[in-house]
Every structure is written in structure tokens, then in C-alpha cells.
Scaffold this motif. Structure first.
Motif, PDB file in Angstrom:
ATOM      1  N   LYS A  51     -10.490   8.161   2.429  1.00 47.60           N
ATOM      2  CA  LYS A  51     -10.969   7.603   1.152  1.00 47.60           C
ATOM      3  C   LYS A  51     -12.279   8.232   0.683  1.00 47.60           C
ATOM      4  O   LYS A  51     -12.540   8.317  -0.505  1.00 47.60           O
ATOM      5  CB  LYS A  51     -11.180   6.093   1.287  1.00 47.60           C
ATOM      6  CG  LYS A  51      -9.966   5.321   1.744  1.00 47.60           C
ATOM      7  CD  LYS A  51      -9.058   5.011   0.590  1.00 47.60           C
ATOM      8  CE  LYS A  51      -7.963   4.037   0.948  1.00 47.60           C
ATOM      9  NZ  LYS A  51      -6.823   4.594   1.627  1.00 47.60           N
ATOM     10  N   SER A 122     -16.485  -0.559   0.622  1.00 47.84           N
ATOM     11  CA  SER A 122     -16.606  -2.017   0.491  1.00 47.84           C
ATOM     12  C   SER A 122     -16.107  -2.536  -0.853  1.00 47.84           C
ATOM     13  O   SER A 122     -15.763  -3.715  -0.970  1.00 47.84           O
ATOM     14  CB  SER A 122     -18.060  -2.450   0.684  1.00 47.84           C
ATOM     15  OG  SER A 122     -18.447  -2.283   2.020  1.00 47.84           O
ATOM     16  N   LEU A 123     -16.051  -1.664  -1.826  1.00 47.65           N
ATOM     17  CA  LEU A 123     -15.530  -2.075  -3.132  1.00 47.65           C
ATOM     18  C   LEU A 123     -14.068  -2.494  -3.060  1.00 47.65           C
ATOM     19  O   LEU A 123     -13.588  -3.250  -3.905  1.00 47.65           O
ATOM     20  CB  LEU A 123     -15.680  -0.933  -4.147  1.00 47.65           C
ATOM     21  CG  LEU A 123     -17.100  -0.513  -4.487  1.00 47.65           C
ATOM     22  CD1 LEU A 123     -17.086   0.764  -5.322  1.00 47.65           C
ATOM     23  CD2 LEU A 123     -17.820  -1.636  -5.223  1.00 47.65           C
ATOM     24  N   PHE A 124     -13.364  -2.007  -2.054  1.00 48.31           N
ATOM     25  CA  PHE A 124     -11.923  -2.233  -1.938  1.00 48.31           C
ATOM     26  C   PHE A 124     -11.521  -2.930  -0.647  1.00 48.31           C
ATOM     27  O   PHE A 124     -10.339  -3.086  -0.374  1.00 48.31           O
ATOM     28  CB  PHE A 124     -11.191  -0.884  -2.043  1.00 48.31           C
ATOM     29  CG  PHE A 124     -11.634  -0.088  -3.232  1.00 48.31           C
ATOM     30  CD1 PHE A 124     -11.185  -0.401  -4.510  1.00 48.31           C
ATOM     31  CD2 PHE A 124     -12.533   0.955  -3.080  1.00 48.31           C
ATOM     32  CE1 PHE A 124     -11.611   0.319  -5.606  1.00 48.31           C
ATOM     33  CE2 PHE A 124     -12.969   1.682  -4.181  1.00 48.31           C
ATOM     34  CZ  PHE A 124     -12.506   1.360  -5.448  1.00 48.31           C
ATOM     35  N   ASP A 125     -12.488  -3.326   0.162  1.00 46.41           N
ATOM     36  CA  ASP A 125     -12.210  -3.920   1.466  1.00 46.41           C
ATOM     37  C   ASP A 125     -13.174  -5.085   1.672  1.00 46.41           C
ATOM     38  O   ASP A 125     -14.342  -4.887   2.014  1.00 46.41           O
ATOM     39  CB  ASP A 125     -12.387  -2.857   2.555  1.00 46.41           C
ATOM     40  CG  ASP A 125     -12.067  -3.331   3.956  1.00 46.41           C
ATOM     41  OD1 ASP A 125     -12.205  -4.550   4.235  1.00 46.41           O
ATOM     42  OD2 ASP A 125     -11.720  -2.485   4.793  1.00 46.41           O
ATOM     43  N   THR A 126     -12.676  -6.296   1.475  1.00 43.84           N
ATOM     44  CA  THR A 126     -13.563  -7.465   1.547  1.00 43.84           C
ATOM     45  C   THR A 126     -14.097  -7.697   2.958  1.00 43.84           C
ATOM     46  O   THR A 126     -15.225  -8.168   3.117  1.00 43.84           O
ATOM     47  CB  THR A 126     -12.859  -8.734   1.033  1.00 43.84           C
ATOM     48  OG1 THR A 126     -11.642  -8.927   1.755  1.00 43.84           O
ATOM     49  CG2 THR A 126     -12.553  -8.622  -0.450  1.00 43.84           C
TER      50      THR A 126
END
Length: 160
Positions: A51, A122-126
Motif C-alpha cells: 500500500k 490508518s486512513l483505511f485500517d481502524t
């Protein structure tokens, strides 16, 4: 990284990613000595689930830019202080042509590269966002604790 001689600096990124439970690859790829492998890595990284890419390089420091030219993924460049205190690498990485961006951290700033990568992920993984927030809170707690300890340091003219 451009070679395994970069590992003492790049280890800081690996240590942080490992602590944050972020899976990562660690490779030695040289834009000048293994250009085909670099191109293959850049071209196929996204399809392998990568990513964000952190690329450390010293001297001519072409690696981050060459990777950025071959992938749509965000690339974070780490200029390494191999020569000229790292200023040559910094300029090489930060001065990219239009449409080939490389986010660049400070010289030998592998830890900050990893922190930036975690912020992006972190924007896509809480779950990762929760771990990152807890880590940030721990930094704040360390400073609060340090100030408590400093209150016990006495000097004749210290006012606090």
C-alpha cells in the motif's frame, strides 16, 4: 534500501512497523546495479498488496524516484547520510519532476518514514488507527512524566 549497508538506518522503520503490527517487506534494490529488479518491484507492488513504499537511498539516491516512476503507490523517500552529510541524497529525492512525487523525510529519518506510512495506512485500517492513537498518547505521557521528574531537579535560580 539501496544496499544492506543502509540497514542500520532503515532498521528504525522496520522496528516501528513491527511494533505497530504492520506487515512489510525488506529488500535491497539498487536503481543503478539492479534496475530490472527495481522496475519489477515497482510495477508489481500494488498487485502483491503493498500500500505504501518506503525507499531509503544515499549518494545519487535514485531509488525512491525510480520506484515512484513505476508505481501508482505513495513512495516515501529516506535520504541517507552516505556522503556529503546526506544533502546530496536529500536533494536527489526531494527534487522530483512533475507527476512523480516522492514524500521525503529528513536525512536518516527512517522512523518518520514509518510513522508517515502508518498515518497513511490508518486512513483505511481502524485497528491500526487505534494502535497509532495509543502510541501517540504514550508519547504525550512520556513528556508529562519527564516534566514531573524535572520538577525535582533543583538549581539556585530555577523558578519552577
Amino acid at each position: 534500501m539501496g544496499s544492506t549497508s543502509d540497514l542500520p538506518v532503515m532498521k528504525k522503520a522496520a522496528d516501528y512497523l513491527d511494533m505497530m503490527q504492520v506487515p512489510f517487506e525488506m529488500l535491497a534494490l539498487s536503481a543503478h546495479r539492479t534496475p530490472d529488479e527495481v522496475a519489477d518491484f515497482a510495477r508489481n507492488a500494488a498487485s502483491r498488496g503493498v500500500k505504501v513504499i518506503i525507499a531509503g537511498a544515499g549518494m545519487a539516491a535514485a531509488l525512491p524516484g525510480v520506484i515512484a516512476a513505476g508505481t501508482p503507490l505513495p513512495v516515501i523517500g529516506v535520504p541517507l547520510s552516505a556522503t556529503l552529510q546526506g544533502t546530496d541524497a536529500l536533494y536527489s529525492i526531494v527534487q522530483m519532476p512533475p507527476a512523480i512525487p516522492v514524500a521525503t523525510v529528513g536525512i536518516d529519518g527512517a522512523m518518520n518514514a514509518a510513522v508517515l506510512a502508518v498515518r497513511i495506512l490508518s486512513l483505511f485500517d481502524t485497528d491500526l488507527a487505534t494502535r497509532y492513537s495509543a502510541w501517540c498518547a504514550s508519547l504525550s505521557a512520556k513528556i508529562v512524566k519527564a516534566n514531573e521528574a524535572l520538577r525535582e531537579v533543583h538549581y539556585e535560580h530555577k523558578t519552577n
